[in-house]
Design an enzyme around this catalytic site. Structure first.
Site, short mmCIF file in Angstrom:
data_model
loop_
_atom_site.label_atom_id
_atom_site.label_comp_id
_atom_site.label_asym_id
_atom_site.label_seq_id
_atom_site.Cartn_x
_atom_site.Cartn_y
_atom_site.Cartn_z
N GLU A 39 0.73 -1.14 -0.08
CA GLU A 39 0.01 0.03 0.00
C GLU A 39 0.81 1.25 0.15
OE1 GLU A 39 -2.25 1.37 3.26
OE2 GLU A 39 -0.60 1.41 4.34
N ASN A 40 2.07 1.20 0.36
CA ASN A 40 3.07 2.29 0.70
C ASN A 40 4.36 2.31 -0.62
OD1 ASN A 40 2.48 1.54 3.67
ND2 ASN A 40 1.70 3.53 3.02
N HIS A 68 -4.35 3.47 1.91
CA HIS A 68 -3.48 4.00 0.84
C HIS A 68 -3.94 3.39 -0.53
CE1 HIS A 68 -1.55 6.77 3.36
NE2 HIS A 68 -1.34 6.06 4.08
N HIS A 178 0.05 -1.96 8.91
CA HIS A 178 -0.40 -0.49 8.95
C HIS A 178 0.62 0.30 9.79
CE1 HIS A 178 -2.63 3.22 8.74
NE2 HIS A 178 -2.79 3.05 10.00
N HIS A 180 3.80 -0.30 10.48
CA HIS A 180 5.02 -0.32 9.98
C HIS A 180 6.01 -0.55 11.14
CE1 HIS A 180 4.03 2.54 6.37
NE2 HIS A 180 3.17 1.62 6.56
FE LIG Z 1 1.43 1.17 5.59
FE LIG Z 2 -2.08 1.89 6.14
#
Ligand SMILES: [Fe+2]
Ligand SMILES: [Fe+2]
Length: 270
Positions: A39-40, A68, A178, A180
């Site tokens: 997602e990142n 994201h 999420h 991290h």
């Molecule tokens: Fe993330």
């Molecule tokens: Fe996230």
């Protein structure tokens, strides 16, 4: 089934490290099913189609997303044609793409992978518990599929733990994403579901959750907007989990952390 899950890939450093490490991790751990949260991947925000394709080419069987998911708008038109690229299944009905996928391995075994998103300290969303429960009316461990993995993308540890306990025994693995940061609570729950609150990221840990520390710190410490956030580009630590399941029950036999490269302490399952 031997499963590898890698947490949120952040920026170029994270996505390239994940792609570079995937083939050797697959070989060393004799992985049957590899899942990567991306997602990142695109500068910290979203995932471009070519980035998803690079991760698939490197050995990801399934790619998951999170809050994201749509930051790279090109993905909205792409996701419908990429059945192994998942956005959270509790996005509103009619949202493009899919929240789960059944993967058939080369030897015929089948695994269900799903991506759900929590609600505590996150955007308002349909209930992830109910969405998962509804999906599980169509798939059963030890019945239609040999393993079921849920990437539960959420901020609050409490919501992640609650989710894992609700579905203990019905899923092979619940892994949080999420935040991290890899947590040290990996375990097989009493019902047979492997769990870790957060897998950690594939990214540079000399950072604020993967983003350049100067810009991110200014926001907190000076209450000033600072420069636009950009990912830290030092060497990434590839963080994730290794899980081995029993094919007859779908339950986990073992769960162990994986951390390779970069600044964090190095861990590889024996
Ligand atoms: Fe993330
Ligand atoms: Fe996230």
């Amino acid at each position: 089934m031997r499963i590898l899950f890698l947490g949120d890939t952040v920026g170029r450093s994270g996505r390239e490290a994940a792609a570079a490490r995937l083939p050797e991790l697959r070989r060393a751990l004799r992985i049957d099913l590899a899942i990567v949260n991306a997602e990142n991947a695109s500068h910290g925000f979203g995932c471009a189609p070519e980035m998803a394709e690079a991760l698939f080419a490197a050995g990801a069987d399934v790619i998951t997303l999170g809050n994201h998911a749509w930051d790279r708008k090109e993905l909205i038109g792409y996701i419908g044609g990429a059945p192994r690229l998942l956005r959270p299944l509790n996005f509103p009905p009619g949202t493009p793409g899919q929240g789960s996928a059944v993967v058939t391995l080369t030897d015929g075994r089948r695994a269900l992978v799903l991506n759900a998103m929590g609600r505590l300290f996150m955007d308002p969303l349909d209930c992830p518990f109910r969405a998962t429960q509804e999906l599980l009316t169509r798939h059963r461990l030890g019945g239609t599929v040999h393993a079921i993995v849920s990437d539960f993308h959420a901020e609050a540890t409490s919501e992640k733990m609650a989710y894992a306990h609700v579905f203990d025994g019905q899923l092979s693995l619940v892994v949080g994403t999420h935040t991290h940061v890899p947590t040290a609570d990996h375990q097989v729950l009493p019902g047979g579901t492997a769990f870790q609150s957060d897998a950690g990221m594939c990214g540079d840990y000399d950072s604020v959750i993967g983003m350049s520390k100067d810009g991110a710190a200014t926001r907190f410490w000076r209450k000033m907007p600072g420069d636009r956030l950009h990912p830290a580009e030092g060497e990434a630590t590839v963080c994730g989990l290794f899980v081995e399941t029993d094919d007859s029950t779908g339950h986990a036999r073992r769960v162990e952390p994986v951390r390779v490269g970069g600044r964090l302490s190095q861990v590889m399952p024996l």
